[in-house]
Design an enzyme around this catalytic site. Structure first.
Site, PDB file in Angstrom:
ATOM      1  N   ASP A 108      -0.051  -3.055  -0.312  1.00 34.09           N
ATOM      2  CA  ASP A 108       0.402  -2.306   0.750  1.00 34.09           C
ATOM      3  C   ASP A 108      -0.953  -1.233   1.246  1.00 34.09           C
ATOM      4  O   ASP A 108      -1.083  -1.246   2.518  1.00 34.09           O
ATOM      5  CB  ASP A 108       1.383  -1.324   0.393  1.00 34.09           C
ATOM      6  CG  ASP A 108       1.698  -0.289   1.538  1.00 34.09           C
ATOM      7  OD1 ASP A 108       2.055  -0.719   2.668  1.00 34.09           O
ATOM      8  OD2 ASP A 108       1.735   1.073   1.248  1.00 34.09           O
ATOM      9  N   ASP A 111      -3.299   1.271  -3.092  1.00 38.30           N
ATOM     10  CA  ASP A 111      -2.671   0.969  -4.568  1.00 38.30           C
ATOM     11  C   ASP A 111      -2.440  -0.456  -4.640  1.00 38.30           C
ATOM     12  O   ASP A 111      -2.879  -1.467  -3.786  1.00 38.30           O
ATOM     13  CB  ASP A 111      -1.616   1.939  -4.941  1.00 38.30           C
ATOM     14  CG  ASP A 111      -0.538   1.915  -3.683  1.00 38.30           C
ATOM     15  OD1 ASP A 111      -0.561   0.872  -3.051  1.00 38.30           O
ATOM     16  OD2 ASP A 111       0.158   2.738  -3.647  1.00 38.30           O
ATOM     17  N   TYR A 259       7.486   7.299  -1.590  1.00 37.55           N
ATOM     18  CA  TYR A 259       6.541   6.573  -0.941  1.00 37.55           C
ATOM     19  C   TYR A 259       7.195   5.807   0.480  1.00 37.55           C
ATOM     20  O   TYR A 259       6.547   6.163   1.508  1.00 37.55           O
ATOM     21  CB  TYR A 259       6.411   5.196  -1.789  1.00 37.55           C
ATOM     22  CG  TYR A 259       5.935   5.587  -3.374  1.00 37.55           C
ATOM     23  CD1 TYR A 259       4.563   5.897  -3.366  1.00 37.55           C
ATOM     24  CD2 TYR A 259       7.069   5.655  -4.169  1.00 37.55           C
ATOM     25  CE1 TYR A 259       4.284   6.384  -4.704  1.00 37.55           C
ATOM     26  CE2 TYR A 259       6.757   6.045  -5.551  1.00 37.55           C
ATOM     27  CZ  TYR A 259       5.282   6.634  -5.827  1.00 37.55           C
ATOM     28  OH  TYR A 259       4.986   6.997  -6.853  1.00 37.55           O
ATOM     29  N   GLU A 503      -6.801   6.895   3.512  1.00 41.33           N
ATOM     30  CA  GLU A 503      -6.012   5.669   3.122  1.00 41.33           C
ATOM     31  C   GLU A 503      -5.888   4.818   4.237  1.00 41.33           C
ATOM     32  O   GLU A 503      -4.961   5.281   5.007  1.00 41.33           O
ATOM     33  CB  GLU A 503      -4.754   5.915   2.028  1.00 41.33           C
ATOM     34  CG  GLU A 503      -4.259   4.833   1.594  1.00 41.33           C
ATOM     35  CD  GLU A 503      -3.156   5.293   0.543  1.00 41.33           C
ATOM     36  OE1 GLU A 503      -2.786   6.318   0.395  1.00 41.33           O
ATOM     37  OE2 GLU A 503      -2.635   4.102  -0.451  1.00 41.33           O
TER      38      GLU A 503
END
Ligand SMILES: *[C@@H]1O[C@H](CO)[C@@H](O)[C@H](O)[C@H]1NC(C)=O
Ligand SMILES: *[C@@H]1O[C@H](CO)[C@@H](O)[C@H](O)[C@H]1NC(C)=O
Ligand SMILES: *[C@@H]1O[C@H](CO)[C@@H](O)[C@H](O)[C@H]1NC(C)=O
Ligand SMILES: *[C@@H]1O[C@H](CO)[C@@H](O)[C@H](O)[C@H]1NC(C)=O
Ligand SMILES: *[C@@H]1O[C@H](CO)[C@@H](O)[C@H](O)[C@H]1NC(C)=O
Ligand SMILES: *[C@@H]1O[C@H](CO)[C@@H](O)[C@H](O)[C@H]1NC(C)=O
Ligand SMILES: *[C@@H]1O[C@H](CO)[C@@H](O)[C@H](O)[C@H]1NC(C)=O
Length: 530
Positions: A108, A111, A259, A503
């Site tokens: 995704d 991670d 998440y 990220e």
């Protein structure tokens, strides 16, 4: 008998009616000519509408070639023709415990989890980009790459839907994954496959997956009809699952809430039905989004920002396509009125982004800015919609958009999209390119496990955090990553532990690929979906 008498008396009045009719025609003609002349005068007074120049814009072509590579960086499974030298096979056992092959698909973000909800959304946006701008991609030789990236996801989604009411929505355990810092190639953590089903439903994730597969079925329709039909069948079944077993997936699977917590599924149901309408032209799906549920689900008149959680703005623009380009005869008056509501809400969003600062939500540097987490998502998603909407206006010869008494041209929307793309590529107060690998000054500390760990490192789960803690730049280039992006004050902290800003996500890249594909060149006609 009666009829005859009547017709006799009619014939005596007949001359009067003829006279009235002639007068009416003359009056109407005079009114028409006057109005037409005024309109013509008005048109002559307005400058001719501006259009984009043809030809390829080199910087967008370069940026597009870089952007599409992030889908290679994120690949799970047995790699084919791998061009990313620090990536290798991984996730080969994914799904094995459930006797299915979930090895493909994309990680995704930074991670090692394959989250189905945002992954399917990435596929939907990538498919939409190919459908609108496949010819543009072809002009810079990126079409095949984009199609292969899409197929890497849809291969996974097909396997994730092994029976009508079962959809695997995640591989990997984020809580244990986040206790480690390791490369996907060397990870030995357990990777459970988690499902929704009719006892633990997930209408949002099932409908998003249906949307992705319906859109992808159109992408593959011509050159792989068998694959396209398979996708469409899954899409229809998944939509039925989503519609008949209503439920928020993050309520069924509470672990996901930290998440990708879903705020609701009504938007995904409409979005999926809109895509299924485009893929099948079955009037049922159009009725679903209009007369059946439009009023209750669509929140007309209240534009929102497109994101992995909220699909309304996307479906408003997608349904505007029907209104602009495919006005079909079998659409009823009531359905048409509902389509107008979708288009008007899309126009409200377009007006909002065109309004000069500070009335709209922009940074001083000119970036649409909605949230500090993954801030670029909102600006590039909205810019993608803006360039698509402007092309619908060009293609349907719609010269103006009316916003609170002001007139805008389709070119104004395109210029807005250009301003946002250029901000991302370095035209911003930090002089920083937020597209990794583009320009000279881009983030070097991207929050990304694989990119931060040398390929020959032997660290395991917890000791791998030394690579997160390291003060050195990433040893590997996460090429094509679009990082979260700047704060409201246009600043950015290039630090690996700064996941809010540093990220990247796959859907950021999907939006950016769509945006760049729209801008890289221009065409006078939007390619038909079917
Ligand atoms: C249905 O899904 C829930 C949640 O993932 C799971 O706990 C349950 O085992 C599933 N039901 C079946 C019959 O597999
Ligand atoms: C997830 O969203 C729901 C609303 O759909 C909310 O009630 C819940 O508190 C959220 N969970 C977290 C962890 O934010
Ligand atoms: C960005 O570039 C401009 C012009 O080259 C320069 O004036 C400005 O100081 C630079 N800003 C930063 C933060 O480097
Ligand atoms: C890994 O590769 C780098 C660069 O090639 C080298 O400097 C380093 O010594 C290697 N480390 C190990 C553990 O082999
Ligand atoms: C990384 O930094 C964290 C927080 O500063 C620390 O707790 C941890 O021990 C460090 N891990 C390694 C492997 O260096
Ligand atoms: C910019 O905003 C961030 C987040 O609100 C803040 O931490 C930072 O200090 C601000 N920077 C400047 C230069 O104002
Ligand atoms: C992240 O790293 C920076 C230094 O690179 C440090 O100043 C900051 O405290 C760290 N933040 C967290 C949340 O660990």
């Amino acid at each position: 008998m009666e009829a005859k008498t009547k017709s006799k008396s009619d014939s005596t009045e007949w001359h009067w009616w003829l006279l009235v009719a002639v007068i009416a025609v003359l009056v109407a003609g005079a009114v028409y000519i006057t109005v037409w002349r005024d309109f013509h005068d008005l048109q002559n007074k307005l400058p001719p509408i501006r259009r984009p120049h043809g030809g390829v814009t080199q910087k967008y072509s370069d940026a597009l070639r870089i952007s599409t590579q992030f889908f290679d960086v994120q690949r799970s499974g047995r790699l084919e023709n791998n061009q990313i030298e620090w990536r290798g096979d991984s996730g080969l056992q994914d799904g094995k415990e459930e006797n299915i092959d979930l090895s493909k698909g994309l990680y995704d973000a930074g991670d090692l989890i394959k989250f189905g909800f945002p992954m399917a959304f990435t596929a939907t946006i990538l498919a939409w980009s190919i459908l609108e701008y496949g010819q543009h991609m072809e002009a810079v030789k990126e079409l095949k790459h984009a199609q292969e990236s899409l197929k890497w996801i849809t291969d996974y989604l097909i396997n994730a839907h092994p029976s009508d009411y079962v959809l695997y929505i995640q591989v990997g355990d984020p809580d244990s994954d986040h206790k480690c810092w390791e490369r996907p190639e060397t990870s030995i953590e357990k990777r459970p496959a988690i499902q929704v089903n009719n006892s633990y439903p997930g209408s949002d994730v099932a409908a998003e997956t249906a949307a992705a597969m319906a859109a992808a079925s159109l992408v593959f329709k011509n050159h792989d009809p068998h694959y396209s039909k398979t996708l469409l069948k899954h899409a229809q079944k998944l939509f039925e699952f989503a519609d008949s077993y209503p439920g928020i997936y993050s309520k069924s699977i509470p672990q996901i809430q930290d998440y990708y917590n879903s705020s609701g599924y009504l938007d995904e149901l409409l979005w999926a039905a809109s895509w299924l309408y485009h893929a099948t032209r079955d009037g049922y799906y159009l009725s679903y989004v209009t007369v059946m549920h439009g009023n209750a689900f669509a929140n007309w008149g209240n534009p929102t920002w497109l994101s992995w959680d909220d699909k309304l703005a996307g479906m408003q623009v997608l349904l505007s396509r029907v209104n602009f380009l495919n006005a079909e005869k079998e659409i009823s008056i009531a359905e048409n009125m509902n389509l107008q509501m979708y288009r008007r809400t899309a126009e409200d969003l377009m007006c909002r982004i065109l309004m000069p600062s500070p009335t709209s939500q922009k940074t001083n540097g000119g970036l649409i800015w909605v949230d500090e987490w993954d801030s670029l998502q909102y600006s590039i998603a909205t810019s993608f919609l803006a360039v698509v909407f402007s092309d619908y206006m060009f293609a349907s010869k719609t010269p103006y958009l009316y916003c609170n008494g002001k007139l805008y041209e389709p070119m104004d929307l395109r210029e807005f999209a250009v301003s946002q793309a250029d901000y991302v590529l370095g035209n911003n107060p930090m002089n920083m390119s937020y597209l990794v690998g583009y320009g000279l000054n881009y983030p070097r500390y991207v929050h990304h496990r694989g990119a931060s760990i040398p390929g020959n490192a032997t660290t395991g789960c917890e000791d791998g955090f030394k690579w997160l803690n390291s003060t050195k730049p990433n040893p590997n280039l996460a090429i094509g990553a679009v990082v979260g992006g700047p704060f409201l004050n246009d600043t950015y902290i290039d630090s690996r532990n700064n996941s809010m800003q540093a990220e990247p996500t796959t859907y950021n890249s999907a939006f950016f690929v769509g945006l760049l594909s729209g801008l890289v060149t221009s065409s006078s006609v939007v390619r038909s979906f079917t």
